[in-house]
Design an enzyme around this catalytic site. Structure first.
Site, PDB file in Angstrom:
ATOM      1  N   LYS A 173     -29.868 -41.484  34.209  1.00  3.76           N
ATOM      2  CA  LYS A 173     -31.125 -42.247  34.274  1.00  3.76           C
ATOM      3  C   LYS A 173     -30.948 -43.658  33.718  1.00  3.76           C
ATOM      4  O   LYS A 173     -30.354 -43.847  32.671  1.00  3.76           O
ATOM      5  CB  LYS A 173     -32.203 -41.527  33.454  1.00  3.76           C
ATOM      6  CG  LYS A 173     -32.503 -40.123  33.948  1.00  3.76           C
ATOM      7  CD  LYS A 173     -33.433 -39.384  33.001  1.00  3.76           C
ATOM      8  CE  LYS A 173     -32.797 -39.072  31.671  1.00  3.76           C
ATOM      9  NZ  LYS A 173     -33.593 -38.162  30.820  1.00  3.76           N
ATOM     10  N   THR A 204     -43.702 -45.444  27.384  1.00  5.56           N
ATOM     11  CA  THR A 204     -42.744 -44.601  28.113  1.00  5.56           C
ATOM     12  C   THR A 204     -42.447 -43.288  27.386  1.00  5.56           C
ATOM     13  O   THR A 204     -41.433 -42.645  27.658  1.00  5.56           O
ATOM     14  CB  THR A 204     -41.415 -45.357  28.329  1.00  5.56           C
ATOM     15  OG1 THR A 204     -40.932 -45.771  27.028  1.00  5.56           O
ATOM     16  CG2 THR A 204     -41.589 -46.573  29.221  1.00  5.56           C
ATOM     17  N   GLY A 206     -42.034 -39.726  26.800  1.00  4.40           N
ATOM     18  CA  GLY A 206     -42.004 -38.534  27.664  1.00  4.40           C
ATOM     19  C   GLY A 206     -41.520 -38.766  29.080  1.00  4.40           C
ATOM     20  O   GLY A 206     -41.605 -37.861  29.920  1.00  4.40           O
ATOM     21  N   THR A 207     -40.969 -39.940  29.378  1.00  6.57           N
ATOM     22  CA  THR A 207     -40.497 -40.182  30.758  1.00  6.57           C
ATOM     23  C   THR A 207     -39.372 -39.207  31.147  1.00  6.57           C
ATOM     24  O   THR A 207     -39.366 -38.684  32.259  1.00  6.57           O
ATOM     25  CB  THR A 207     -39.980 -41.631  30.943  1.00  6.57           C
ATOM     26  OG1 THR A 207     -39.073 -41.927  29.881  1.00  6.57           O
ATOM     27  CG2 THR A 207     -41.100 -42.644  30.963  1.00  6.57           C
ATOM     28  N   GLY A 208     -38.451 -38.967  30.218  1.00  5.96           N
ATOM     29  CA  GLY A 208     -37.319 -38.077  30.526  1.00  5.96           C
ATOM     30  C   GLY A 208     -37.784 -36.643  30.752  1.00  5.96           C
ATOM     31  O   GLY A 208     -37.334 -35.971  31.696  1.00  5.96           O
ATOM     32  N   CYS A 209     -38.699 -36.166  29.896  1.00  8.33           N
ATOM     33  CA  CYS A 209     -39.231 -34.794  30.029  1.00  8.33           C
ATOM     34  C   CYS A 209     -39.944 -34.653  31.368  1.00  8.33           C
ATOM     35  O   CYS A 209     -39.793 -33.657  32.078  1.00  8.33           O
ATOM     36  CB  CYS A 209     -40.224 -34.482  28.913  1.00  8.33           C
ATOM     37  SG  CYS A 209     -39.567 -34.710  27.265  1.00  8.33           S
TER      38      CYS A 209
HETATM   39  N1  LIG Z   1     -40.247 -49.179  32.577  1.00 10.70           N
HETATM   40  C1  LIG Z   1     -39.898 -48.299  33.531  1.00 10.70           C
HETATM   41  N2  LIG Z   1     -40.287 -48.482  34.812  1.00 10.70           N
HETATM   42  C2  LIG Z   1     -39.965 -47.594  35.789  1.00 10.70           C
HETATM   43  N3  LIG Z   1     -39.258 -46.470  35.553  1.00 10.70           N
HETATM   44  C3  LIG Z   1     -38.847 -46.227  34.291  1.00 10.70           C
HETATM   45  C4  LIG Z   1     -39.140 -47.118  33.211  1.00 10.70           C
HETATM   46  N4  LIG Z   1     -38.588 -46.591  32.061  1.00 10.70           N
HETATM   47  C5  LIG Z   1     -37.996 -45.442  32.423  1.00 10.70           C
HETATM   48  N5  LIG Z   1     -38.111 -45.227  33.759  1.00 10.70           N
HETATM   49  C6  LIG Z   1     -37.609 -44.066  34.516  1.00 10.70           C
HETATM   50  O1  LIG Z   1     -38.010 -42.918  33.787  1.00 10.70           O
HETATM   51  C7  LIG Z   1     -37.074 -41.873  33.946  1.00 10.70           C
HETATM   52  C8  LIG Z   1     -36.590 -41.426  32.575  1.00 10.70           C
HETATM   53  O2  LIG Z   1     -35.594 -42.340  32.174  1.00 10.70           O
HETATM   54  P1  LIG Z   1     -35.186 -42.696  30.697  1.00 10.70           P
HETATM   55  O3  LIG Z   1     -33.854 -43.349  30.782  1.00 10.70           O
HETATM   56  O4  LIG Z   1     -36.311 -43.468  30.067  1.00 10.70           O
HETATM   57  O5  LIG Z   1     -35.110 -41.246  30.082  1.00 10.70           O
HETATM   58  P2  LIG Z   1     -35.126 -40.740  28.596  1.00 10.70           P
HETATM   59  O6  LIG Z   1     -34.610 -41.803  27.692  1.00 10.70           O
HETATM   60  O7  LIG Z   1     -34.450 -39.441  28.595  1.00 10.70           O
HETATM   61  O8  LIG Z   1     -36.655 -40.530  28.332  1.00 10.70           O
HETATM   62  P3  LIG Z   1     -37.361 -40.244  26.916  1.00 10.70           P
HETATM   63  O9  LIG Z   1     -37.747 -41.625  26.450  1.00 10.70           O
HETATM   64  O10 LIG Z   1     -38.518 -39.401  27.291  1.00 10.70           O
HETATM   65  O11 LIG Z   1     -36.370 -39.564  26.028  1.00 10.70           O
HETATM   66  C9  LIG Z   1     -35.989 -42.459  34.852  1.00 10.70           C
HETATM   67  O12 LIG Z   1     -36.264 -42.134  36.201  1.00 10.70           O
HETATM   68  C10 LIG Z   1     -36.103 -43.959  34.606  1.00 10.70           C
HETATM   69  O13 LIG Z   1     -35.557 -44.704  35.663  1.00 10.70           O
HETATM   70  C1  LIG Z   2     -40.589 -32.174  21.689  1.00  9.81           C
HETATM   71  C2  LIG Z   2     -39.908 -33.340  22.292  1.00  9.81           C
HETATM   72  N1  LIG Z   2     -39.004 -33.132  23.267  1.00  9.81           N
HETATM   73  C3  LIG Z   2     -38.367 -34.177  23.846  1.00  9.81           C
HETATM   74  C4  LIG Z   2     -38.638 -35.465  23.450  1.00  9.81           C
HETATM   75  C5  LIG Z   2     -37.885 -36.619  24.096  1.00  9.81           C
HETATM   76  O1  LIG Z   2     -38.645 -37.630  24.499  1.00  9.81           O
HETATM   77  C6  LIG Z   2     -39.613 -35.650  22.426  1.00  9.81           C
HETATM   78  N2  LIG Z   2     -39.939 -36.887  21.984  1.00  9.81           N
HETATM   79  N3  LIG Z   2     -40.223 -34.571  21.883  1.00  9.81           N
END
Ligand SMILES: Nc1ncnc2c1ncn2[C@@H]1O[C@H](COP(=O)(O)OP(=O)(O)OP(=O)(O)O)[C@@H](O)[C@H]1O
Ligand SMILES: Cc1ncc(CO)c(N)n1
Length: 265
Positions: A173, A204, A206-209
């Site tokens: 990602k 942002t 929770g974007t990864g979840c």
């Molecule tokens: N500002 C943004 N605009 C559009 N898409 C985004 C943006 N930030 C993150 N994404 C998308 O969100 C998804 C999650 O990516 P990210 O790299 O933020 O994951 P993460 O770090 O695991 O998330 P978390 O912050 O929840 O741990 C990907 O598809 C990424 O391209």
């Molecule tokens: C419980 C939980 N799982 C995953 C993440 C990652 O964003 C978070 N902030 N909290």
């Protein structure tokens, strides 16, 4: 109805973890179940407490789910210690779980560590080989591939290295990159970029979840991996572009407005 299970931690602020997963799976039209690995006291600013369940209790949760309503796909999120990782691996193998999407959660958006450093090797050994897809962000992919990632080419190389090492498909990602939010999928020897315009929204959390749960939901419905990633990325961009602004820090997204109409089946 298709079903999906999330094995993850609870986020008291509702933006990430189990809460994000259940909202996402529901909005994507599958029945959501949960095995909670940990309670976190967390908000948009940071994590103030972590209270893990015991491995024995997680085993009970997984037995209860798999012996009754079988999930068509499984998303794995926060598993903060080696005991919880091992028991998850054992149970997923015992029940022959399919379509496993592993989000190798290491650090929260706010910077708090959610996986003990010494448990990373256990996660890699036990769960990566069981996963159909692993979805690291850039810092996580640096840990898993052992190299630094500064460019598009570095992302492609790291995804290929991880796939070759662990025998799973990889979605690297690009949310943490400086340019657009493009993600790279490496599947069976071929790579494909999923383009995402960067949305100017600092919220942002929770974007990864959300992305990994949406992929699992689409796999549960029978879509191919490529289509599942494409649909999940649309969902994520929709939720982010709704521009919800809650809390003092990096706030959650608006799932109610995530479906732009394109995939609202
Ligand atoms: N500002 C943004 N605009 C559009 N898409 C985004 C943006 N930030 C993150 N994404 C998308 O969100 C998804 C999650 O990516 P990210 O790299 O933020 O994951 P993460 O770090 O695991 O998330 P978390 O912050 O929840 O741990 C990907 O598809 C990424 O391209
Ligand atoms: C419980 C939980 N799982 C995953 C993440 C990652 O964003 C978070 N902030 N909290």
């Amino acid at each position: 109805m298709n079903t999906a299970l999330t094995i993850a931690g609870s986020d008291s602020s509702g933006g990430a973890g189990i809460q994000a997963d259940i909202k996402t799976m529901t909005m994507n039209g599958v029945y959501a179940m949960s095995a909670i690995t940990s309670l976190t006291a967390q908000n948009t600013v940071g994590v103030t407490g972590i209270y893990n369940v015991t491995p024995e209790f997680l085993a009970q949760e997984l037995d209860a789910v798999f012996s009754d309503i079988r999930p068509d796909a499984v998303k794995i999120g926060m598993l903060s210690d080696a005991g919880l990782i091992r028991v998850s691996g054992e149970k997923l193998q015992q029940y022959g779980a399919k379509h496993i999407v592993l989000d190798p959660v290491m650090v929260a958006t706010s910077g708090a560590r959610l996986l003990a450093e010494e448990a990373v090797t256990v996660l890699v050994k036990v769960l990566l080989p069981l996963a159909e897809l692993v979805t690291p962000n850039i810092p996580e992919a640096e840990v898993l591939s052992g190299g630094s990632i500064k460019s598009k080419e570095d992302m492609e190389r790291a995804a290929e290295t991880i796939a070759a090492h662990y025998g799973c498909h990889v979605l690297l990602k690009g949310g943490h990159s400086v340019s657009d939010a493009n993600d790279f999928l490496y599947e069976q020897g071929k790579g494909r970029w999923f383009k995402g315009e960067r949305i100017e929204n600092p919220n942002t959390h929770g974007t990864g979840c959300t992305l990994s749960s949406a992929i699992a939901a689409n796999l549960a419905k029978g879509y191919s991996l490529e289509d599942s990633v494409g649909r999940a990325k649309e969902y994520l961009s929709g939720a982010l572009s709704a521009m919800l602004d809650l809390g003092a820090g990096s706030g959650p997204m608006n799932h109610a407005f995530a479906l732009t109409g394109k995939f609202s089946d």
